[in-house]
Design an enzyme around this catalytic site. Structure first.
Site, PDB file in Angstrom:
ATOM      1  N   ASP A   1      40.164 119.535 -15.017  1.00 22.86           N
ATOM      2  CA  ASP A   1      39.669 120.384 -15.601  1.00 22.86           C
ATOM      3  C   ASP A   1      37.937 120.651 -14.098  1.00 22.86           C
ATOM      4  OD1 ASP A   1      37.937 118.687 -15.957  1.00 22.86           O
ATOM      5  OD2 ASP A   1      37.648 118.810 -17.870  1.00 22.86           O
TER       6      ASP A   1
ATOM      7  N   ASP B   1      32.902 117.224 -10.342  1.00 19.65           N
ATOM      8  CA  ASP B   1      31.624 117.317 -10.238  1.00 19.65           C
ATOM      9  C   ASP B   1      31.124 116.504  -9.248  1.00 19.65           C
ATOM     10  OD1 ASP B   1      28.840 117.601 -11.329  1.00 19.65           O
ATOM     11  OD2 ASP B   1      29.129 116.840 -13.252  1.00 19.65           O
ATOM     12  N   SER B   2      30.839 115.320  -9.537  1.00 15.59           N
ATOM     13  CA  SER B   2      30.184 114.292  -8.747  1.00 15.59           C
ATOM     14  C   SER B   2      31.538 113.929  -7.531  1.00 15.59           C
ATOM     15  CB  SER B   2      30.031 113.264  -8.712  1.00 15.59           C
ATOM     16  OG  SER B   2      30.376 112.382  -9.995  1.00 15.59           O
ATOM     17  N   GLY B   3      33.269 114.542  -8.418  1.00 18.66           N
ATOM     18  CA  GLY B   3      33.936 113.814  -7.855  1.00 18.66           C
ATOM     19  C   GLY B   3      34.447 112.552  -7.806  1.00 18.66           C
TER      20      GLY B   3
ATOM     21  N   THR C   1      35.523 111.043 -10.505  1.00 20.10           N
ATOM     22  CA  THR C   1      36.651 111.317 -11.298  1.00 20.10           C
ATOM     23  C   THR C   1      37.810 111.281 -10.643  1.00 20.10           C
ATOM     24  OG1 THR C   1      35.456 111.460 -12.725  1.00 20.10           O
ATOM     25  CG2 THR C   1      38.080 111.640 -13.345  1.00 20.10           C
TER      26      THR C   1
ATOM     27  N   LYS D   1      32.445 122.721  -8.502  1.00 19.92           N
ATOM     28  CA  LYS D   1      30.393 122.535  -8.898  1.00 19.92           C
ATOM     29  C   LYS D   1      29.880 122.727  -7.414  1.00 19.92           C
ATOM     30  CE  LYS D   1      29.509 121.237 -13.644  1.00 19.92           C
ATOM     31  NZ  LYS D   1      29.070 120.524 -14.558  1.00 19.92           N
TER      32      LYS D   1
ATOM     33  N   ASP E   1      35.763 121.374 -22.896  1.00 19.36           N
ATOM     34  CA  ASP E   1      34.442 120.806 -24.126  1.00 19.36           C
ATOM     35  C   ASP E   1      33.515 120.514 -24.140  1.00 19.36           C
ATOM     36  OD1 ASP E   1      35.007 118.537 -23.739  1.00 19.36           O
ATOM     37  OD2 ASP E   1      34.570 118.114 -25.604  1.00 19.36           O
TER      38      ASP E   1
HETATM   39  P1  5GP Z   1      32.826 113.703 -11.752  1.00 17.97           P
HETATM   40  O1  5GP Z   1      33.814 112.228 -12.226  1.00 17.97           O
HETATM   41  O2  5GP Z   1      34.085 114.734 -10.453  1.00 17.97           O
HETATM   42  O3  5GP Z   1      31.679 113.588 -12.081  1.00 17.97           O
HETATM   43  O4  5GP Z   1      32.810 114.518 -13.272  1.00 17.97           O
HETATM   44  C1  5GP Z   1      33.918 115.278 -13.264  1.00 17.97           C
HETATM   45  C2  5GP Z   1      34.460 114.975 -15.436  1.00 17.97           C
HETATM   46  O5  5GP Z   1      33.195 115.369 -15.853  1.00 17.97           O
HETATM   47  C3  5GP Z   1      35.226 115.939 -15.584  1.00 17.97           C
HETATM   48  O6  5GP Z   1      36.698 115.555 -16.185  1.00 17.97           O
HETATM   49  C4  5GP Z   1      35.064 116.203 -16.747  1.00 17.97           C
HETATM   50  O7  5GP Z   1      35.731 115.685 -17.963  1.00 17.97           O
HETATM   51  C5  5GP Z   1      33.376 116.365 -17.517  1.00 17.97           C
HETATM   52  N1  5GP Z   1      32.595 117.085 -17.067  1.00 17.97           N
HETATM   53  C6  5GP Z   1      31.618 117.376 -15.129  1.00 17.97           C
HETATM   54  N2  5GP Z   1      30.992 118.306 -15.610  1.00 17.97           N
HETATM   55  C7  5GP Z   1      31.059 119.351 -17.329  1.00 17.97           C
HETATM   56  C8  5GP Z   1      31.057 120.156 -17.827  1.00 17.97           C
HETATM   57  O8  5GP Z   1      30.163 120.801 -17.071  1.00 17.97           O
HETATM   58  N3  5GP Z   1      31.462 120.779 -18.638  1.00 17.97           N
HETATM   59  C9  5GP Z   1      32.483 119.762 -18.862  1.00 17.97           C
HETATM   60  N4  5GP Z   1      32.870 119.977 -20.615  1.00 17.97           N
HETATM   61  N5  5GP Z   1      32.682 118.655 -18.638  1.00 17.97           N
HETATM   62  C10 5GP Z   1      32.213 118.316 -17.450  1.00 17.97           C
HETATM   63 MG    MG Z   2      37.260 115.320 -17.374  1.00 15.86          MG
END
Ligand code: 5GP
Ligand code: MG
Length: 172
Positions: free
Chosen positions: A94, A97-99, A101, A125, A153
């Site tokens: 979806d 964000d930080s990358g 995941t 983001k 969500d």
């Molecule tokens: P990352 O590992 O890139 O920081 O985070 C990715 C995961 O964090 C996404 O798959 C999602 O599940 C969750 N996430 C990050 N930002 C948001 C947001 O603004 N809204 C929601 N609902 N989930 C987010």
């Molecule tokens: Mg997710």
């Protein structure tokens, strides 16, 4: 709640992504791996715009905040992963964000003998990344706010909204 991206804009952009992916893989069969649960809506729309033989699988990933800011780990559940050996894999999430995941997922999938591993996200983001990786395909750049809708969500709510909206900090 403040609407950021309307349903029609999302549909148009997803169609463009599908066209681009169709062109890039030039008839090669593709395995689309959705990251549960937030990517559900994007996966279902995207696969209908990709004109390639497509196999679909799902994967679960959760990040656990560690005690230190640098110690965050991503736990990956591969139980629903189809056989990806020698297949071109597109991981769909979806939001980037930080990358963390997607980085963890790409590294894990690369150990499964896939022919190639690429990534697609609806949202990217505008904030400092914690990794060298960037998504291969993305729908929209958005400011660093918490968003819901189109699969995303907040406490299991708002996932089914057809648009993307930002929640104000007071709503969180
Ligand atoms: P990352 O590992 O890139 O920081 O985070 C990715 C995961 O964090 C996404 O798959 C999602 O599940 C969750 N996430 C990050 N930002 C948001 C947001 O603004 N809204 C929601 N609902 N989930 C987010
Ligand atoms: Mg997710």
């Amino acid at each position: 709640m403040r609407r950021l991206i309307e349903a029609a804009e999302i549909q148009q952009r997803v169609t463009e992504l599908g066209r681009q992916i169709t062109a890039d893989y030039r008839g090669r069969p593709l395995t689309v791996i959705g990251v549960l649960t937030g990517s559900l809506v994007l996966v279902s729309d995207l696969i209908r715009t990709i004109e390639l033989p497509v196999r679909v699988g799902m994967i679960r990933a959760s990040s656990y905040a560690g005690r230190t800011t640098t110690g965050n780990a991503v736990s990956i559940d591969l139980n629903l992963l189809p056989d990806v050996r020698a297949r071109d894999v597109l991981i769909v999430d979806d939001v980037f964000d930080s990358g963390r995941t997607l980085t963890a997922l790409v590294e894990r999938l690369q150990t499964c003998d896939a022919a190639s591993v690429r990534t697609a996200v609806l949202l990217w983001k505008e904030r400092p990344r914690e990794t060298e990786w960037t998504p291969d395909y993305f729908g929209f750049r958005i400011p660093d706010v918490f968003v819901v809708g189109y699969g995303l969500d907040y406490n299991d709510e708002h996932r089914s909204l057809p648009y993307v909206a930002a929640l104000d900090p007071v709503e969180l």
